[in-house]
Motif scaffolding. Structure first.
Motif, PDB file in Angstrom:
ATOM      1  N   GLY A  22      37.437  63.909  55.533  1.00 27.29           N
ATOM      2  CA  GLY A  22      38.177  64.925  54.801  1.00 27.29           C
ATOM      3  C   GLY A  22      38.650  64.431  53.452  1.00 27.29           C
ATOM      4  N   LYS A  23      38.986  63.140  53.355  1.00 24.76           N
ATOM      5  CA  LYS A  23      39.429  62.572  52.086  1.00 24.76           C
ATOM      6  C   LYS A  23      38.291  62.513  51.080  1.00 24.76           C
ATOM      7  N   LYS A  24      37.078  62.272  51.563  1.00 26.20           N
ATOM      8  CA  LYS A  24      35.925  62.148  50.671  1.00 26.20           C
ATOM      9  C   LYS A  24      35.421  63.496  50.181  1.00 26.20           C
ATOM     10  N   SER A  25      35.530  64.528  51.034  1.00 25.90           N
ATOM     11  CA  SER A  25      34.864  65.796  50.717  1.00 25.90           C
ATOM     12  C   SER A  25      35.778  66.821  50.065  1.00 25.90           C
ATOM     13  N   ARG A  26      36.979  66.438  49.670  1.00 24.04           N
ATOM     14  CA  ARG A  26      37.869  67.407  49.037  1.00 24.04           C
ATOM     15  C   ARG A  26      37.417  67.649  47.611  1.00 24.04           C
ATOM     16  N   GLY A  27      37.571  68.874  47.196  1.00 26.30           N
ATOM     17  CA  GLY A  27      37.208  69.231  45.835  1.00 26.30           C
ATOM     18  C   GLY A  27      36.390  70.498  45.827  1.00 26.30           C
ATOM     19  N   ALA A  28      36.382  71.169  44.693  1.00 25.13           N
ATOM     20  CA  ALA A  28      35.703  72.463  44.582  1.00 25.13           C
ATOM     21  C   ALA A  28      34.193  72.331  44.693  1.00 25.13           C
ATOM     22  N   ALA A  29      33.643  71.213  44.266  1.00 23.25           N
ATOM     23  CA  ALA A  29      32.194  71.045  44.315  1.00 23.25           C
ATOM     24  C   ALA A  29      31.683  70.991  45.749  1.00 23.25           C
ATOM     25  N   HIS A  30      32.513  70.518  46.666  1.00 26.53           N
ATOM     26  CA  HIS A  30      32.082  70.397  48.059  1.00 26.53           C
ATOM     27  C   HIS A  30      32.323  71.663  48.865  1.00 26.53           C
ATOM     28  N   GLU A  31      33.138  72.561  48.358  1.00 23.98           N
ATOM     29  CA  GLU A  31      33.437  73.773  49.104  1.00 23.98           C
ATOM     30  C   GLU A  31      32.213  74.675  49.124  1.00 23.98           C
ATOM     31  N   GLN A  32      31.908  75.208  50.285  1.00 22.33           N
ATOM     32  CA  GLN A  32      30.758  76.083  50.456  1.00 22.33           C
ATOM     33  C   GLN A  32      31.216  77.322  51.204  1.00 22.33           C
ATOM     34  N   ALA A  33      30.369  78.331  51.152  1.00 18.19           N
ATOM     35  CA  ALA A  33      30.618  79.499  51.999  1.00 18.19           C
ATOM     36  C   ALA A  33      30.321  79.080  53.433  1.00 18.19           C
ATOM     37  N   GLY A  34      31.098  79.546  54.367  1.00 18.74           N
ATOM     38  CA  GLY A  34      30.872  79.210  55.764  1.00 18.74           C
ATOM     39  C   GLY A  34      31.836  78.145  56.238  1.00 18.74           C
ATOM     40  N   THR A  35      31.550  77.615  57.392  1.00 19.54           N
ATOM     41  CA  THR A  35      32.413  76.631  58.020  1.00 19.54           C
ATOM     42  C   THR A  35      31.821  75.253  57.794  1.00 19.54           C
ATOM     43  N   GLY A  36      32.593  74.365  57.174  1.00 15.16           N
ATOM     44  CA  GLY A  36      32.119  73.021  56.891  1.00 15.16           C
ATOM     45  C   GLY A  36      32.071  72.153  58.128  1.00 15.16           C
ATOM     46  N   PHE A  37      31.367  71.037  58.027  1.00 15.96           N
ATOM     47  CA  PHE A  37      31.217  70.140  59.167  1.00 15.96           C
ATOM     48  C   PHE A  37      32.554  69.525  59.567  1.00 15.96           C
ATOM     49  N   GLY A  38      33.420  69.269  58.596  1.00 13.15           N
ATOM     50  CA  GLY A  38      34.729  68.712  58.918  1.00 13.15           C
ATOM     51  C   GLY A  38      35.525  69.617  59.834  1.00 13.15           C
ATOM     52  N   ARG A  39      35.450  70.908  59.577  1.00  9.50           N
ATOM     53  CA  ARG A  39      36.156  71.869  60.433  1.00  9.50           C
ATOM     54  C   ARG A  39      35.518  71.919  61.818  1.00  9.50           C
ATOM     55  N   LYS A  40      34.204  71.830  61.876  1.00 10.64           N
ATOM     56  CA  LYS A  40      33.516  71.838  63.171  1.00 10.64           C
ATOM     57  C   LYS A  40      33.828  70.570  63.961  1.00 10.64           C
ATOM     58  N   LEU A  41      33.970  69.455  63.259  1.00 11.37           N
ATOM     59  CA  LEU A  41      34.345  68.218  63.933  1.00 11.37           C
ATOM     60  C   LEU A  41      35.766  68.325  64.482  1.00 11.37           C
ATOM     61  N   LYS A  42      36.615  69.052  63.791  1.00 10.79           N
ATOM     62  CA  LYS A  42      37.981  69.300  64.266  1.00 10.79           C
ATOM     63  C   LYS A  42      37.950  70.104  65.570  1.00 10.79           C
ATOM     64  N   TRP A  43      36.983  71.031  65.699  1.00  8.10           N
ATOM     65  CA  TRP A  43      36.818  71.773  66.951  1.00  8.10           C
ATOM     66  C   TRP A  43      36.594  70.801  68.110  1.00  8.10           C
ATOM     67  N   LEU A  44      35.665  69.851  67.897  1.00  2.02           N
ATOM     68  CA  LEU A  44      35.350  68.874  68.941  1.00  2.02           C
ATOM     69  C   LEU A  44      36.578  68.037  69.258  1.00  2.02           C
ATOM     70  N   SER A  45      37.258  67.585  68.235  1.00  2.62           N
ATOM     71  CA  SER A  45      38.451  66.773  68.432  1.00  2.62           C
ATOM     72  C   SER A  45      39.501  67.535  69.248  1.00  2.62           C
ATOM     73  N   ASN A  46      39.740  68.786  68.900  1.00  8.01           N
ATOM     74  CA  ASN A  46      40.727  69.587  69.634  1.00  8.01           C
ATOM     75  C   ASN A  46      40.313  69.807  71.086  1.00  8.01           C
ATOM     76  N   MET A  47      39.040  70.068  71.315  1.00  3.67           N
ATOM     77  CA  MET A  47      38.558  70.263  72.679  1.00  3.67           C
ATOM     78  C   MET A  47      38.757  68.992  73.515  1.00  3.67           C
ATOM     79  N   LEU A  48      38.440  67.844  72.930  1.00  2.00           N
ATOM     80  CA  LEU A  48      38.565  66.577  73.650  1.00  2.00           C
ATOM     81  C   LEU A  48      40.029  66.220  73.906  1.00  2.00           C
TER      82      LEU A  48
END
Length: 127
Positions: A22-48
């Motif tokens: 999350g620290k590396k990918s912050r910034g407008a250039a990295h923002e995309q439409a849709g759900t980023g991988f960092g958010r999806k990884l947070k899903w896994l973390s929360n489930m675990l």
């Protein structure tokens, strides 16, 4: 006995990776439409973490996890410790792998839905 430690360990790793990524990918250039991988990884973390917490509560309920040293009742006897390690290797790994497979399915469905949403967007025609 201690099968919840395996998914908890995986949860700790995914949390750290998510925080470092999350620290590396912050910034407008990295923002995309849709759900980023960092958010999806947070899903896994929360489930675990959630599953590990429920399993830890179940172990407290049955007296297998205590608030005093050695915390795991199976560590009082070497024979029980061997059984605990075998359970962690079989049941704990299977639970962590099962949660991860469900997460992979969630990520796959999410990618399909995002792709479908992008293809349904109206295209502006040049006049």
């Amino acid at each position: 006995m201690a099968c919840f430690l395996v998914p908890a360990g995986e949860a700790a790793v995914t949390t750290v990776v998510g925080k470092l990524g999350g620290k590396k990918s912050r910034g407008a250039a990295h923002e995309q439409a849709g759900t980023g991988f960092g958010r999806k990884l947070k899903w896994l973390s929360n489930m675990l973490w959630g599953g590990s917490a429920l399993l830890a509560f179940e172990h407290v309920w049955h007296g297998e996890l205590t608030l005093w040293f050695p915390f795991l009742s199976a560590m009082n006897n070497p024979a029980d410790t061997a059984e605990m390690l075998a359970e962690m290797g079989s049941v704990g790994v299977a639970m962590a792998a099962g949660v991860t497979l469900v997460w992979v399915g969630m990520v796959t469905v999410s990618a399909v839905l995002e792709k479908r949403a992008q293809s349904n967007e109206p295209v502006e025609e040049a006049q």
